[in-house]
Design a protein around this motif. Structure first.
Motif, PDB file in Angstrom:
ATOM      1  N   THR A 125      26.853 -34.064 -36.818  1.00 48.84           N
ATOM      2  CA  THR A 125      27.366 -35.145 -35.982  1.00 48.84           C
ATOM      3  C   THR A 125      27.624 -34.631 -34.568  1.00 48.84           C
ATOM      4  O   THR A 125      27.881 -33.446 -34.358  1.00 48.84           O
ATOM      5  N   TYR A 126      27.574 -35.544 -33.622  1.00 51.15           N
ATOM      6  CA  TYR A 126      27.953 -35.216 -32.256  1.00 51.15           C
ATOM      7  C   TYR A 126      28.316 -36.514 -31.548  1.00 51.15           C
ATOM      8  O   TYR A 126      28.117 -37.616 -32.070  1.00 51.15           O
ATOM      9  N   TRP A 127      28.866 -36.391 -30.343  1.00 51.75           N
ATOM     10  CA  TRP A 127      29.331 -37.558 -29.583  1.00 51.75           C
ATOM     11  C   TRP A 127      28.623 -37.614 -28.247  1.00 51.75           C
ATOM     12  O   TRP A 127      27.911 -36.687 -27.854  1.00 51.75           O
ATOM     13  N   ARG A 128      28.796 -38.704 -27.549  1.00 49.42           N
ATOM     14  CA  ARG A 128      28.055 -38.973 -26.312  1.00 49.42           C
ATOM     15  C   ARG A 128      28.239 -37.859 -25.280  1.00 49.42           C
ATOM     16  O   ARG A 128      27.303 -37.525 -24.534  1.00 49.42           O
ATOM     17  N   SER A 160      15.816 -39.037 -32.176  1.00 50.50           N
ATOM     18  CA  SER A 160      15.824 -38.715 -33.605  1.00 50.50           C
ATOM     19  C   SER A 160      17.190 -38.905 -34.239  1.00 50.50           C
ATOM     20  O   SER A 160      17.379 -38.540 -35.404  1.00 50.50           O
ATOM     21  N   SER A 161      18.133 -39.457 -33.497  1.00 50.90           N
ATOM     22  CA  SER A 161      19.503 -39.619 -33.992  1.00 50.90           C
ATOM     23  C   SER A 161      19.782 -41.051 -34.409  1.00 50.90           C
ATOM     24  O   SER A 161      19.161 -41.993 -33.905  1.00 50.90           O
ATOM     25  N   ILE A 188      22.209 -36.513 -36.717  1.00 56.11           N
ATOM     26  CA  ILE A 188      20.811 -36.074 -36.735  1.00 56.11           C
ATOM     27  C   ILE A 188      20.658 -35.060 -37.855  1.00 56.11           C
ATOM     28  O   ILE A 188      21.569 -34.264 -38.128  1.00 56.11           O
ATOM     29  N   GLY A 189      19.528 -35.087 -38.533  1.00 56.54           N
ATOM     30  CA  GLY A 189      19.259 -34.107 -39.571  1.00 56.54           C
ATOM     31  C   GLY A 189      19.191 -32.705 -38.992  1.00 56.54           C
ATOM     32  O   GLY A 189      18.597 -32.486 -37.933  1.00 56.54           O
ATOM     33  N   TYR A 210      22.455 -39.588 -41.148  1.00 53.36           N
ATOM     34  CA  TYR A 210      21.799 -38.727 -40.168  1.00 53.36           C
ATOM     35  C   TYR A 210      20.332 -39.104 -39.968  1.00 53.36           C
ATOM     36  O   TYR A 210      19.636 -38.500 -39.158  1.00 53.36           O
ATOM     37  N   SER A 211      19.861 -40.103 -40.688  1.00 50.81           N
ATOM     38  CA  SER A 211      18.518 -40.649 -40.498  1.00 50.81           C
ATOM     39  C   SER A 211      18.523 -42.052 -41.087  1.00 50.81           C
ATOM     40  O   SER A 211      19.496 -42.440 -41.743  1.00 50.81           O
TER      41      SER A 211
END
Length: 398
Positions: free
Chosen positions: A47-50, A70-71, A96-97, A193-194
């Motif tokens: 996971t990640y944020w803007r 791809s996210s 994202i994977g 994640y996909s």
């Protein structure tokens, strides 16, 4: 003179550092050494944020666009407690994977002329001859361990057991599910994640782990138990483990790693080799990529390697302090789950969002909730007053 860089470890941090150094100076001779075959990785999604995406765009728009494309995204969180559920809006999150992320970064590195060597395990006795050696070889870093007295690594174990799984069920939001078993509470964090897959992390106290027999079950038996417990949030879909064999699943306790120093001569630590933060704040990959950005910036802005490595360590240690504090308090919130779990679901969820607060463990939960709501209302009034001020000043009287 050609500058040679050897990056030991082909995870996100090592690959991204190689990209940034090549972009800064195409003459750099950079080799990434990865012990595993290409395309093999552990874990499911990250996971990640803007904020991270903005930083990636600033440093390398090409790889940033590929990561964004791809996210998957979500803008809500949902918490299931027993047979009740509450849903709240939140900041936009991205998943994202891990395999796809590594694929993107490896392709970008190759396109810039980075040498990628897979199935090339480096030991302290086979460290390549290079001007800069980057230990991006994870929490169990062999290169760091070879100089253990110098780096002063410290591993602090957590209390709870956890298991990282995948599932073909696609969560439509970041999902928490808390289930009360005959042996205590067990819970999961789930996120897509996909378009076809999600990550599902299971956590519980050690007495629940043993009471449910998860310490003795082989992987198939353990997954069957967990699928029954979380069937209501999985829509009856299966959970997928890392192994296809019949061995026992690995339920580690999370170990928080810190190091007294991050560099030794021309050797520098990066990502999980330098630090770890509890998975419940979802920041591990983000922090590793930010390490790579900071190290590349330090190399670019300092003439000498010792000065660059010292600056990198100083900048990243300071930047990590808030994340490390948040991770510590987040882990403790889950370790003390029974303090909050019987609150009304919307209040429990609100305090779940406040779990990074150092005050929360010391204030009765109901009181903390009321104080937090009151503070939020006061801040809303302040924002309204700031917004109205110029407008009222322009409004004619009478």
């Amino acid at each position: 003179m050609r500058v040679k860089v050897a990056c030991v470890g082909g995870g996100p941090a090592g690959l991204y550092l190689s990209i940034l150094l090549k972009l800064q100076d195409p003459a750099y001779e950079i080799t990434v050494h990865e012990r595993d075959p290409e395309g093999s990785t552990y874990g499911w999604g990250v996971t990640y944020w803007r904020e991270l995406l903005d930083k990636l765009h600033a440093h390398d728009p090409v790889s940033a666009r590929a990561v964004a494309e791809s996210s998957v995204r979500w803008s809500e969180g949902v918490a299931h407690v027993r047979d009740l559920a509450t849903r709240q809006p939140g900041d936009t999150g991205h998943g994202i994977g891990r395999h796809r992320l590594l694929e993107i970064l490896a392709a970008r590195a190759r396109s810039l002329g980075v040498h990628l060597r897979y199935e090339d395990g480096i030991t302290p006795d086979t460290v390549p001859d290079a001007d800069l050696v980057v230990a991006a070889d994870g929490v169990h870093s062999a290169l760091r361990t070879a100089h253990a007295d110098h780096f002063g690594a410290r591993l602090t174990p957590g209390r709870n057991r956890y298991l990282w799984l995948g599932t073909p069920h696609v969560f439509d939001s970041f999902t928490f599910a808390f289930v009360e078993s005959d042996h205590g509470w067990i819970w999961c964090y789930g996120y897509a994640y996909s378009p076809e897959r999600s990550t599902c992390v299971i956590e519980c106290a050690p007495e629940t782990w043993t009471g449910l027999g998860l310490d003795r079950a082989d992987e198939a038996e353990g997954l069957a138990t967990l699928e029954k417990l979380f069937a209501h949030v999985l829509d009856g879909r299966p959970l997928v483990g890392r192994s296809s064999g019949g061995g026992a699943a690995q339920w580690p306790t999370f170990r928080t790693l810190t190091n007294r120093t991050w560099h030794h001569g021309n050797l520098v630590l990066l990502g999980d080799a330098a630090h770890t933060t509890h998975y419940s704040i979802g920041a591990g990959t983000t922090l590793a990529l930010e390490d790579a950005m900071a190290l590349a910036d330090a190399v670019r802005t300092h003439d000498g390697l010792p000065e660059a490595l010292a600056a990198y360590e100083r900048v990243r240690k300071a930047a990590l302090l808030p994340a490390q504090s948040a991770a510590r308090h987040s882990a403790q919130w889950y370790e003390n789950l029974t303090r909050y779990i019987d609150l009304p679901p919307e209040r429990m969820f609100a305090l779940l969002g406040q779990r990074h607060s150092p005050l929360l463990p010391h204030v009765p939960p109901q009181l903390y909730y009321r104080l937090d709501r009151a503070a939020g209302q006061l801040e809303s009034l302040r924002r309204l007053k700031r917004w109205l001020g110029p407008r009222l000043a322009r409004t004619p009287l009478g």
